[in-house]
Each structure stands twice: as C-alpha cells, then as structure tokens.
Design a protein around this motif. Sequence first.
Motif, PDB file in Angstrom:
ATOM      1  N   ASN A  12      71.668  20.857  76.956  1.00 36.65           N
ATOM      2  CA  ASN A  12      70.585  21.823  76.900  1.00 36.65           C
ATOM      3  C   ASN A  12      69.721  21.565  75.661  1.00 36.65           C
ATOM      4  OD1 ASN A  12      69.101  23.884  77.970  1.00 36.65           O
ATOM      5  ND2 ASN A  12      70.503  25.509  77.408  1.00 36.65           N
ATOM      6  N   THR A  30      68.437  31.779  72.922  1.00 34.52           N
ATOM      7  CA  THR A  30      68.349  31.923  74.375  1.00 34.52           C
ATOM      8  C   THR A  30      66.918  32.198  74.825  1.00 34.52           C
ATOM      9  OG1 THR A  30      69.000  34.248  74.170  1.00 34.52           O
ATOM     10  CG2 THR A  30      70.745  32.662  74.659  1.00 34.52           C
ATOM     11  N   ASP A  35      71.264  27.868  73.878  1.00 35.56           N
ATOM     12  CA  ASP A  35      72.474  28.659  74.084  1.00 35.56           C
ATOM     13  C   ASP A  35      72.900  29.418  72.823  1.00 35.56           C
ATOM     14  OD1 ASP A  35      72.862  27.765  76.775  1.00 35.56           O
ATOM     15  OD2 ASP A  35      73.614  25.859  75.960  1.00 35.56           O
ATOM     16  N   ASP A  36      72.100  29.341  71.770  1.00 35.90           N
ATOM     17  CA  ASP A  36      72.403  30.003  70.499  1.00 35.90           C
ATOM     18  C   ASP A  36      73.766  29.564  69.949  1.00 35.90           C
ATOM     19  OD1 ASP A  36      71.869  31.649  68.327  1.00 35.90           O
ATOM     20  OD2 ASP A  36      72.750  33.413  69.268  1.00 35.90           O
TER      21      ASP A  36
END
Length: 139
Positions: A12, A30, A35-36
């Motif tokens: 990602n 996000t 996805d932090d």
Amino acid sequence: MKTTIDLNWLENMSFEADVNGHTIRVDAGTESGGDDSGARPKPLMLVALAGCTGMDVVSILKKMRVEYDKLTISVEANMREEHPKYYDEMKIIYHFVGKDLPVKKIERAVELSDEQYCGVSALYKMAIPLTSEIIITEK
C-alpha cells in the motif's frame, strides 16, 4: 562523506528503512490511502531537527558540567495549505527543569548548537525561518 538510505516498499503506502541498524517505518494515514502503520515523512523532519540540536545541547552542557533534571525539546512547525505542502517556518522550544540552573550557560549551549554544530538546523535555515525559545522551570 556520502550517506545512502534505502527505503523499501512493503505494501500500500507503507515503506521501511534501515537507519544505522534501526528500522523506521513510514506510512500515510488512512485518509490518504495508507494504513497508519508508521510515522509520516514530514514530521520526521521535525524529529531530525529536535534530535540533532538536542544531542548538541546535551553534549555541550555536559562539558560545561551543567546538571538538570529534565529536558524536553518541542518543534512547532507551520504547514502551508497549498501544494506542494511543506513547512514554511519552525520554532524549537527547549524546556529545562531543574534547581538553580545557570541560564547563561544554557543559552550559550543552545546558541552553539544553532550557530555552529547542528547540521539539520543549518540546512533548514537555508529554506525557512527557524527560531528558538528557552523555558526554564525551577524545581
């Protein structure tokens, strides 16, 4: 002296780098498709600045035999709203806590870091205004 950092894509928006044997993960939040799972790249610039000047100040004060109970270094930065988004000013705040702290020596240590030793602040000052403040709290 040349330094190279390799940033490896994981998935990602997530990447990892090995920095002196320490893994640093960067990722987007996000809201930006990430996805932090790690720190954002731009705030790491502030960490680099605080770490660089912090190590200078601690080293200088140690040589001056100045003892304190606590040192916190905060960096406040203003982010532009338009693209490309970047910090257009920064302020370093040194907060010392201790008893009978020698103000002149602390000011000198911060000054030496700012004017002579901290390579991160030297580079940043070429592009943006960089100020500092010292706060001393008597214990």
